[in-house]
Write an enzyme that holds these catalytic residues in place. Structure first.
Site, PDB file in Angstrom:
ATOM      1  N   HIS A  38       6.074  -6.617  11.476  1.00  0.00           N
ATOM      2  CA  HIS A  38       5.785  -5.684  12.045  1.00  0.00           C
ATOM      3  C   HIS A  38       5.077  -4.982  13.369  1.00  0.00           C
ATOM      4  O   HIS A  38       3.398  -5.425  13.172  1.00  0.00           O
ATOM      5  CB  HIS A  38       4.777  -5.270  10.802  1.00  0.00           C
ATOM      6  CG  HIS A  38       4.086  -3.855  10.187  1.00  0.00           C
ATOM      7  ND1 HIS A  38       3.417  -2.650  10.838  1.00  0.00           N
ATOM      8  CD2 HIS A  38       4.496  -3.067   9.127  1.00  0.00           C
ATOM      9  CE1 HIS A  38       3.331  -1.832  10.316  1.00  0.00           C
ATOM     10  NE2 HIS A  38       4.067  -1.651   9.903  1.00  0.00           N
TER      11      HIS A  38
ATOM     12  N   ASP B 211      -0.006  -3.893   5.884  1.00  0.00           N
ATOM     13  CA  ASP B 211      -1.084  -4.133   7.176  1.00  0.00           C
ATOM     14  C   ASP B 211      -2.703  -4.636   6.144  1.00  0.00           C
ATOM     15  O   ASP B 211      -3.112  -3.951   5.323  1.00  0.00           O
ATOM     16  CB  ASP B 211      -1.268  -2.034   7.482  1.00  0.00           C
ATOM     17  CG  ASP B 211       0.400  -2.206   7.739  1.00  0.00           C
ATOM     18  OD1 ASP B 211       1.402  -2.587   7.861  1.00  0.00           O
ATOM     19  OD2 ASP B 211       1.140  -0.765   8.203  1.00  0.00           O
TER      20      ASP B 211
ATOM     21  N   HIS C 207       0.947  -1.251  -0.093  1.00  0.00           N
ATOM     22  CA  HIS C 207      -0.215  -0.163  -0.024  1.00  0.00           C
ATOM     23  C   HIS C 207       0.791   2.098  -0.046  1.00  0.00           C
ATOM     24  O   HIS C 207       2.073   1.031   0.094  1.00  0.00           O
ATOM     25  CB  HIS C 207      -1.212   0.063   1.094  1.00  0.00           C
ATOM     26  CG  HIS C 207       0.134  -0.156   2.345  1.00  0.00           C
ATOM     27  ND1 HIS C 207       0.248  -1.035   2.881  1.00  0.00           N
ATOM     28  CD2 HIS C 207      -0.518   0.716   3.193  1.00  0.00           C
ATOM     29  CE1 HIS C 207       0.821  -1.024   4.292  1.00  0.00           C
ATOM     30  NE2 HIS C 207       0.406   0.505   4.324  1.00  0.00           N
TER      31      HIS C 207
ATOM     32  N   GLU D 191       0.565  -8.685  10.091  1.00  0.00           N
ATOM     33  CA  GLU D 191       1.606  -7.643  10.842  1.00  0.00           C
ATOM     34  C   GLU D 191       1.726  -8.084  11.509  1.00  0.00           C
ATOM     35  O   GLU D 191       0.228  -9.000  11.884  1.00  0.00           O
ATOM     36  CB  GLU D 191       1.269  -6.632   9.348  1.00  0.00           C
ATOM     37  CG  GLU D 191      -0.305  -6.347   9.750  1.00  0.00           C
ATOM     38  CD  GLU D 191      -1.299  -5.420  10.403  1.00  0.00           C
ATOM     39  OE1 GLU D 191      -0.473  -4.631  11.687  1.00  0.00           O
ATOM     40  OE2 GLU D 191      -1.856  -4.979  10.258  1.00  0.00           O
TER      41      GLU D 191
ATOM     42  N   HIS E 241      -7.028  -1.180   4.795  1.00  0.00           N
ATOM     43  CA  HIS E 241      -6.055  -0.537   5.659  1.00  0.00           C
ATOM     44  C   HIS E 241      -6.192   0.820   5.239  1.00  0.00           C
ATOM     45  O   HIS E 241      -6.005   1.599   6.059  1.00  0.00           O
ATOM     46  CB  HIS E 241      -4.474  -1.358   5.649  1.00  0.00           C
ATOM     47  CG  HIS E 241      -3.435  -0.895   6.095  1.00  0.00           C
ATOM     48  ND1 HIS E 241      -3.558  -0.095   7.139  1.00  0.00           N
ATOM     49  CD2 HIS E 241      -2.926   0.202   6.228  1.00  0.00           C
ATOM     50  CE1 HIS E 241      -2.760   0.686   8.188  1.00  0.00           C
ATOM     51  NE2 HIS E 241      -2.262   0.857   7.122  1.00  0.00           N
TER      52      HIS E 241
ATOM     53  N   HIS F 144       5.717   1.591   3.545  1.00  0.00           N
ATOM     54  CA  HIS F 144       6.029   0.580   2.866  1.00  0.00           C
ATOM     55  C   HIS F 144       6.033   0.523   1.391  1.00  0.00           C
ATOM     56  O   HIS F 144       6.752  -0.115   0.736  1.00  0.00           O
ATOM     57  CB  HIS F 144       4.306   0.218   3.059  1.00  0.00           C
ATOM     58  CG  HIS F 144       3.815  -0.507   4.228  1.00  0.00           C
ATOM     59  ND1 HIS F 144       4.177  -2.223   4.352  1.00  0.00           N
ATOM     60  CD2 HIS F 144       3.934  -0.227   5.707  1.00  0.00           C
ATOM     61  CE1 HIS F 144       3.868  -1.891   5.921  1.00  0.00           C
ATOM     62  NE2 HIS F 144       3.512  -0.845   6.109  1.00  0.00           N
TER      63      HIS F 144
END
Lengths: 717, 564
Positions: free
Chosen positions: B414, B178, B68, B203, B157, B73
C-alpha cells in the site's frame, strides 16, 4: 494453588487466586450494607432526624447519646456512613499482579485497594464496566460529599462498648476496619489503572497464565473470567444471567390480562367480563406463540439487552468459582416487573407519588423500557417521570453508545442508525426528565403526582432521603423497591413510623439455583468453590433444600478471611520442540500405539515460554594448543545418561563375550541370578533380573568393552 | 521453519485495490477486498481467478477480513462474494459493518445510475454480501476454526478501522490495513501490544514523509480557508462522507465560532447527518477527548455547517463546501469543481491522497488543462492546495508500530515502490535481531507418543508409566595405590585430594570412612598380599559413567605427596 477469600458477601466478592507464579484478584466488591447502621444524610435540614433521642444504656448511662440515636426501637450511628472493606490483612495486597473485574457492581472497593495497599499492578475490565462503574462511584462520592457532616462517631466502635449495643450494631463485623467513602481524586487514580478488554480477548500474564473475559449476560459489559495455563483451567463465574431460557411468557400474559381487567368498562357484567378475559388470555397465548422467543410486553429483564452468557467456554474447568447468584432466589424477575408497573399505575391513578430508589444504571434501563411500552396503554402519558442523580444524564447517554455490548436486537438498531434504548424517545417527548439533584431546575419543573427514580437504594444518602421525608407521611404515596442489595425493612427503619405504602419488587436477574444446577451439569467442572451461603438453604427458608448448590463432588465453601487450597496439582507445561530436534528423534514402539523417544536437548525459557533446541555439538578438540588445565577435563555431572531397562539373557551374553575374544568365561548360578567370571582379567559380572554389576581392575579399555556389550542387551530411556 | 506465503492481489506497490492473500499454517486468509479508483475496467477489481484456478473460493479461503470501510479496501466485496461466489465468513468491526454497505450502495449508484455501467453488483447483492459478515470487537480473540484465530486492534484511520492479527498455532501475521499513529481531532492513535508476529504487513502510504506537527498543518489549513473566504472566494474541499470530513468539520466549526465568521459552510451529501449519527453511536471508537465530553457536548452536532443544495453552487459570495467523493473522480465534488475551476479567486483543497488517474491526482501533479468527458477541455485557474490530512502513519509512525509489535520480519504494501525502498533501509538499520537472554539448560527425558498426545517426562516417569523396571548397570573398579598407611588415612588423603581437584562437585567424607563424589562411592581396603598397597574400590552407576571413568583415571595417577 490457593484462594484467599477477602469478602464474605456472596454477591460482592473479593477473592485472590494464586495460580502458577501469578497473584490475581477476582473482583473488588464493597459491602455497603454497613451503611444501614447509620442515620440518613438529609439534603435539607430535617427536624425529625435531628430531634431523634440519643440512645442510652439500660442502666441509664447516656455517654453514647451523641453518637447513637434511636428511632422506633432501632439504634443508628449519627455519623458519616462507612463501608465494610474487603480483608486487607490476609494477604499482602501489594503483591497482587492483576485485578479482574466482572461487572460494575463488583468494583466499588477498587480505590481502597489500588490507592492504599501499595498495589502496582493492572486492572482489567470491559469498557462499559469502567464507564458505568465510574458513574456509580461518582454518584456515591457526590451523595456523601455534598452533605458534609461535622460529626464522626468512633466511640461506639470500641470493642468493649460495641458488646453493650443492641443488635444489629452488636453483631456488626470488623467495625474497626470500616472506612468512609473515597474521594473523586482517588476514584480517578484508581480508574486510570484499568486496561480495557473485550470479550474473548486472550490476555497473557507474564506468559505464564492466560485470562479471558466472557460475556455473562447480566449487565452491560459484565463478564465471567477464565484463568488458564496450558493444562489447568479455573473459571470464575460472577453475576451471570441466563434469562433467555426463563418461562416468562405466561407470567407476563397473566399480568396483562390482570391489567386489562382493570381497564374494562365498568358497565359490563361479571360474565361478560369473564368472557373478555378468557378471550384476551387466549389471544395473548396465540400472540406469545407468534412472537416466539422474543420478549413480551412487561417482561424486560436486564439480560434482554446485554449479550447472552457464554457458557460453552466454561467447559473443562478444573475449578469453577461461583459467586454472584440471585439474592432473591424465590422471586421471578418477570413477575416483579409486572408487579412494579401495576403498583406504579395504581398509585398514580389515585393521585399519589411513586418513589423508586435505584442505582443510576442497570435495572433502571429495563424499567424505563418497560414503562415506555406501558405508559400509553395504562393512561399514564401525562404523568411526569423524573430521574434524579448527579450522573443521570451521563448514564442515559452512555447506555446508548455501547451498541457492541448489547444483544443482537439492540445492536441492529444502531446500524439504521437509531439509538438502541427507547428512553431516548421518552426524553425527546419530555415524558422522562432528568436532573442532577433536587436543587436547581428540578424545583421549578416539579409537578405531582409523579414518579421519581433516584438513589441511593440504601435510603441513607442521596436525593431519595428527601423524598422519603417529603412523601413518607401520606398513605397515597408508594415507595417501590426494585434493587435487591438492601433489605427493604432495614432500609426503611430510620423513617418509621411511615404512612406511605411500601412495595417490594426486587428484580434480580442473576442465576437462581435451578439455573445453576443446569449450568453445572452442562459445563461439568471437576470442583466447585462458592461462598458458604450457597451451600445451605437461606436462614429464613431453612426447609427449602432446593435453594442451595447441589453438585458432585460437594462444593467447597469459603467464608471471609479464609484461605482455600484448591484441589489440583500442576503436572505439565507446554514445550515447543524445534523442527530440527524433532527430526533427530528416533521413536520406538514399546507397546501397540505407544512410542517412545529419548530426548536430549537444550531448554530455552523466555517469558515463560519453553522451547527445546538440539543440544550444542561438542566443541572440536583444540589442536596445537598446550595441554588444557586439568579442571577443564572434569566432566560436567549435569550431562545425563539415559536410564536402562530390560534384562540380560546369560547364555546369549556369554556367547557374545566369547565371540569378542574372551575365552575363559565361567558362569556360576546364584540365588538371584548369575555371576559371569572372566578369570584372566580378574573380572566378575553379576547379572540379575534388574541389575548388572561389573567388578574389574582399573583397566578402562576392558571396562568400556564390557560396558558396550552389556548395553547391547538393554533399552535406553 | 514456519512457512508463510503472502500474495498481494492488489496494493502491492500501489495504493488502491487492497487485497492480500496470506497462507499460514495451512490456512488461507484474504485481507481486504478493495477496488481501484483509477480504473473503470477489469483492473478496478483484484483478479480473483488467481486464488484458485478451478474449484470454489469458499473451499479454498478460510476467511476474509476487511480492515475498514474505505472503498479501496472493501469496494470489491459484493462482486467477490456474490458474483464470483464466496460463502465463507467475512470479518470486520461493528462500525465497518454498519457503514460499509452505505458506501457500497453509494458507489454502486455512481457506477450504475450515473455512468450507466451494466453487469455491476446490485443493491440486493450488497445486502446478501453483508449477511455473511461476522462483526468482531476490539481485542476479541475470534476462533475462526479450531486452529485459526484472529484479533482486531485499534487502527485510528477512520471510524472502526482495525489492524488484524492472524494466528495459527505459534505462527502469526499482523496486517495493519491503514492506520494512524497520532491522535487527531476525532480519532485516537493506533495501538498494538508486543505480540511479536512472524510477519508484519504494514501500509506505507507516507513511507518517506515525516509530517510536521498536526497543529501547524491545521493552522495552515485554516489560514488558507480564511484568506480565500475574506477575499470573497469559494473553497471546495473534496472529501469522503465519513472520516476526514468529520475531522475537518470539527476544525472549521470551532474556528468559525472563535473568529465569528459569517460565510456559510455546506456539506454536500445527505449522508452527513446519518454519518454524524453513526459517529455519535460509535463514540467509543473516537478519541479520549470526544469520549470524555460527549455527554456535555456532542462534537458531531454542528451549528455552522448546513446541508448543501446543488443550486447553492451558483450563489454569489464566499462559501466553503465539503463535497464527495474525495478524489474528484465523479459525483458532486467533480460537478462543483467544474463550476468553480475557472475563477482564480476560488480554491480547492485536497485533504487526502489521490489515486493515479483521478482528476484529483492530475491537478495535484500540476496539470492545469484537463480533458473531460466529451473532449471538453477544462482550464483550472483556481488555486490548488494539497494538505495531507489523510490519517496514515508517516515514516516515524510506521517505525513506531514496528517497535511496538516487534515482528520477525516486515512486509511493506500500500505505497509506492521507490518510497518503500527507502523505508526498507531505515527499518533494517534500526531494528536488529535481539539475542535471547537466559542461559539455556540441558535437559534429558523421554517423549511418550500416544495417539496424538505427546508427553515429555523424566525417564523414571516413562518407565513407571509403561510398567517397566529399571535395569541398573553398575561398575566397580579396583585402583591400586602405594600407601603403607592405614586405610582410614588413605581414605582421608583421597578425600582431601579429590576435594582440591573437584571444586564444582560435592565431595564428602562419610563417617564409615568411605568417600563420595556426588553418588560415586570410593572405599579404601587393604591389599590381601601387599601391606604397602591399598586397594581403592570405586563404584558408580551407568548414569555417572563420565565422572566415574574420570575418577579412576585420576586416582590411577596416584595421590600427591602429603606433607607429613
Amino acid at each position: 494453588m490457593k484462594l484467599y477469600c477477602l469478602s464474605g458477601h456472596p454477591t460482592l466478592p473479593c477473592n485472590v487466586l494464586k495460580f502458577k507464579s501469578t497473584t490475581i484478584m477476582l473482583d473488588c466488591g464493597l459491602d455497603m450494607t454497613s451503611t444501614l447502621n447509620f442515620l440518613p444524610l438529609p439534603l435539607v435540614q430535617s427536624p425529625r432526624l435531628s430531634n431523634l433521642p440519643g440512645w442510652s444504656l439500660k442502666d441509664g448511662n447516656a455517654f453514647l447519646d451523641k453518637e447513637l440515636k434511636e428511632c422506633s426501637g432501632h439504634v443508628f450511628v449519627d455519623s458519616v456512613p462507612e463501608f465494610c472493606l474487603p480483608e486487607t490483612e490476609l494477604i499482602d495486597l501489594s503483591t497482587v499482579d492483576v485485578i479482574l473485574i466482572s461487572n460494575y457492581h463488583c468494583m466499588m472497593a477498587l480505590p481502597y485497594i489500588t490507592e492504599h495497599t501499595g498495589f502496582t499492578g493492572t486492572v482489567y475490565a470491559t469498557e462499559p464496566t469502567v464507564q458505568i462503574g465510574r458513574l456509580l462511584m461518582e454518584e456515591l462520592v457526590n451523595f456523601i460529599e455534598r452533605v458534609p457532616k461535622a460529626q464522626s462517631a468512633s466511640l461506639w466502635k470500641n470493642k468493649d462498648i460495641q458488646r453493650l449495643l443492641p443488635s444489629p450494631l452488636k453483631d456488626a463485623v470488623e467495625v474497626s476496619t470500616w472506612r468512609r467513602c473515597y474521594t473523586m481524586q482517588e476514584v480517578n487514580s484508581a480508574l486510570s489503572k484499568i486496561q480495557l478488554v473485550g470479550y474473548s480477548q486472550k490476555i497473557e500474564l507474564f506468559g505464564a497464565v492466560q485470562v479471558t473475559p466472557l460475556s455473562s449476560g447480566y449487565a452491560l459489559g459484565s463478564s465471567n473470567w477464565i484463568i488458564q495455563s496450558h493444562y489447568e483451567k479455573v473459571s470464575y463465574v460472577s453475576g451471570s444471567s441466563l434469562l433467555t431460557t426463563h418461562p416468562q411468557h405466561l407470567t407476563a400474559a397473566v399480568d396483562t390480562v390482570h391489567q386489562s381487567l382493570v381497564e374494562l368498562p365498568s358497565g359490563l357484567g361479571f360474565w361478560s367480563k369473564l368472557v373478555v378475559v378468557v378471550f384476551l388470555f387466549l389471544f395473548y397465548l396465540i400472540f406469545c406463540r407468534i412472537i416466539g422467543r422474543k420478549r413480551c410486553l412487561l417482561s424486560l429483564p436486564s439480560s434482554s439487552f446485554s449479550q447472552p452468557m457464554d457458557q460453552a467456554s466454561l467447559k473443562n474447568s478444573d475449578v469453577l468459582v461461583l459467586t454472584g447468584l440471585t439474592q432473591i432466589p424465590t422471586a421471578n424477575p418477570d413477575g416483579m416487573v409486572g408487579e412494579f408497573c401495576s403498583n406504579l399505575a395504581l398509585t398514580v391513578r389515585n393521585g399519589g407519588n411513586v418513589l423508586v430508589p435505584c442505582y443510576p444504571s442497570g435495572v433502571i434501563y429495563d424499567l424505563l423500557e418497560c414503562l415506555y411500552q406501558y405508559i400509553d396503554s395504562a393512561g399514564l402519558s401525562n404523568i411526569p417521570f423524573y430521574f434524579i442523580s448527579p450522573v443521570a444524564n451521563s448514564s442515559l447517554e452512555f447506555s446508548q453508545i455501547f451498541a457492541e455490548w448489547l444483544c443482537h436486537n439492540k445492536q441492529t438498531k444502531v446500524y439504521l442508525p437509531e439509538p438502541p434504548f427507547p428512553h431516548a424517545e421518552l426524553i425527546q417527548t419530555n415524558k422522562l426528565r432528568h436532573y442532577p439533584s433536587i436543587h436547581g431546575d428540578f424545583s421549578n419543573d416539579f409537578r405531582q403526582p409523579c414518579v421519581v427514580f433516584t438513589g441511593h437504594p440504601s435510603l441513607r444518602f442521596g436525593d431519595v432521603v428527601h423524598f422519603m421525608e417529603l412523601w413518607g407521611k401520606s398513605s397515597l404515596n408508594t415507595v417501590i423497591f426494585t434493587e435487591p442489595d438492601f433489605s427493604y425493612l432495614e432500609a426503611l427503619a430510620p423513617y418509621q413510623p411511615l404512612a406511605m405504602k411500601c412495595i417490594y419488587c426486587p428484580i434480580d436477574t442473576r442465576l437462581n439455583f435451578i439455573q445453576v444446577s443446569k449450568l453445572l451439569k452442562e459445563v461439568q467442572p471437576l470442583h466447585v468453590v462458592c461462598p458458604e451461603q450457597y451451600t445451605q438453604p437461606p436462614p429464613a427458608q431453612s426447609h427449602r433444600m432446593d435453594l442451595m448448590i447441589d453438585c458432585q463432588p460437594p462444593a467447597m465453601s469459603y467464608r471471609r478471611a479464609e484461605v482455600l487450597a484448591l484441589p489440583f496439582k500442576r503436572l505439565f507445561e507446554k514445550i515447543e520442540i524445534m523442527p530440527e530436534l524433532a527430526d533427530s528423534l528416533v521413536p520406538m514402539e514399546i507397546k501397540p500405539g505407544i512410542s517412545l523417544a529419548t530426548v536430549s536437548a537444550v531448554l530455552h525459557t523466555k517469558d515463560n515460554k519453553h522451547v527445546l533446541q538440539p543440544p550444542p555439538r561438542p566443541a572440536p578438540p583444540t589442536s596445537g594448543k598446550k595441554r588444557k588445565r586439568a579442571s577443564e577435563d572434569i566432566p560436567d555431572c549435569k550431562v545425563l545418561k539415559p536410564l536402562l531397562s530390560g534384562s540380560i539373557p546369560v547364555e546369549q551374553f556369554v556367547q557374545t563375550l566369547e565371540k569378542h575374544g574372551f575365552s575363559d568365561v565361567k558362569v556360576e548360578d546364584t540365588a538371584k541370578g548369575h555371576i559371569v567370571l572372566l578369570q584372566e582379567a580378574e573380572t566378575l559380572i553379576q547379572i540379575e533380573e534388574d541389575s548388572t554389576h561389573i567388578i574389574c581392575d582399573n583397566d578402562e579399555m576392558l571396562r568400556v568393552r564390557l560396558r558396550d556389550l552389556v548395553l547391547k542387551f538393554l533399552q535406553k530411556f | 521453519m514456519p512457512e508463510i506465503r503472502v500474495t498481494p492481489l492488489g496494493a502491492g506497490q500501489d495504493v488502491g485495490r487492497s487485497c492480500i492473500l496470506v497462507s499460514i499454517g495451512g490456512k488461507n486468509v484474504m485481507l481486504d477486498c478493495g477496488m481501484h479508483m483509477g480504473f473503470n475496467d477489469d483492473r478496478r477489481f483484484p483478479d480473483f481467478s488467481y486464488i484458485t484456478r478451478n474449484g470454489r473460493l469458499t473451499d479454498f479461503l478460510d476467511c476474509v477480513i476487511i480492515s475498514h470501510f474505505h472503498l479501496d479496501h472493501c469496494g470489491a466485496l459484493p462482486y467477490f462474494s456474490e458474483m464470483v461466489g464466496y460463502d465463507g465468513p467475512i470479518y470486520m468491526t461493528h462500525p465497518t459493518q454498519a457503514i460499509c454497505p452505505i458506501l457500497l450502495e453509494d458507489y454502486r449508484k455512481i457506477a450504475v445510475d450515473k455512468k450507466g455501467e451494466a453487469n455491476f453488483f446490485t443493491s440486493q447483492m450488497i445486502k446478501d454480501c453483508m449477511k455473511k459478515v461476522v462483526a468482531v470487537h476490539l481485542h476479541q480473540t475470534v476462533q475462526v476454526d479450531d486452529e485459526l484465530e484472529i484479533k482486531a486492534y485499534y487502527a485510528g484511520h477512520v471510524l472502526g478501522a482495525a489492524m488484524f492479527q492472524i494466528k495459527v498455532g505459534s505462527e502469526s501475521v499482523v496486517y495493519t490495513g491503514d492506520y494512524n499513529m497520532t491522535p487527531d481531532r476525532h480519532l485516537g492513535a493506533a495501538w498494538i501490544d508486543k505480540c511479536r508476529p512472524n510477519l508484519l504487513i504494514t501500509e506505507s502510504t507516507y513511507a518517506t514523509t515525516i509530517r510536521d506537527s498536526k497543529r501547524c498543518r491545521e493552522r495552515d489549513f485554516l489560514k488558507k480557508v480564511h484568506e480565500t473566504v475574506e477575499r470573497g472566494g469559494k473553497v471546495l474541499i473534496p472529501v469522503f462522507a465519513l472520516g476526514r470530513a468529520q475531522e475537518l468539520c470539527i476544525l472549521l466549526e470551532t474556528f468559525w465560532e472563535r473568529v465569528n465568521l459569517k460565510a456559510p459552510i455546506y456539506f454536500s451529501t445527505g449522508l452527513t447527518e446519518k454519518a454524524n449519527h453513526y459517529y455519535k453511536l460509535f463514540i467509543t471508537w473516537t478519541n479520549q477527548k470526544i469520549r470524555k465530553t460527549f455527554v456535555q457536548r456532542n462534537m458531531f452536532e454542528f451549528k455552522h455547517i448546513k446541508a448543501f443544495d446543488r443550486a447553492f453552487a451558483d450563489n454569489p459570495g464566499p462559501m466553503v463546501v465539503f463535497a464527495t467523493p474525495g478524489m474528484l473522480h465523479a459525483g458532486q465534488s467533480l460537478q462543483i469543481f467544474r463550476k468553480w475551476a475557472g475563477n482564480e479567486k476560488n480554491m480547492v483543497i485536497m485533504p487526502g491522497y489521490c489515486v493515479q488517474g483521478t482528476v484529483g491526482h492530475k491537478i495535484l501533479s500540476g496539470q492545469r488543462k484537463l480533458e473531460m468527458e466529451g473532449r471538453q477541455v477544462l482550464e483550472v485557474k483556481m488555486q490548488v492546495e494539497y494538505m495531507s490530512f489523510s490519517a496514515h502513519a508517516d515514516a516515524k509512525g510506521i517505525m513506531q508500530l514496528v517497535g511496538q509489535a516487534e515482528p520477525e520480519s516486515v512486509l511493506l504494501v500500500h505505497g509506492e515502490a521507490k518510497k518503500m525502498e527507502f523505508l526498507k533501509q531505515k527499518i533494517e538499520q534500526e531494528f536488529r535481531l535481539l539475542p535471547s537472554a537466559k542461559k539455556p539448560r540441558l535437559l534429558h527425558g523421554t517423549l511418550i507418543m500416544k495417539d496424538s498426545s505427546f508427553q515429555l517426562v523424566s525417564s523414571e516417569q516413562a518407565l513407571k508409566e509403561l510398567g517397566l523396571a529399571e535395569h541398573q548397570l553398575r561398575f566397580t573398579c579396583r585402583v591400586h595405590l602405594h600407601d603403607s598407611r592405614k586405610e582410614q588415612e588413605t581414605a582421608a588423603r583421597v578425600y582431601s585430594h579429590l576435594k582440591s581437584v573437584l571444586k564444582d562437585h560435592c565431595v564428602q567424607h562419610l563417617p564409615d570412612g568411605s568417600v563420595t563424589v556426588e553418588s560415586i562411592l570410593i572405599q579404601a581396603a587393604a591389599h590381601s598380599e601387599d601391606p604397602g598397597t591399598k586397594v581403592l574400590l570405586v563404584s558408580w552407576t551407568y548414569q555417572d559413567e563420565e565422572l566415574g571413568s574420570y575418577l579412576t583415571s585420576l586416582l590411577k595417577k596416584g595421590l600427591p605427596q602429603a606433607p607429613s
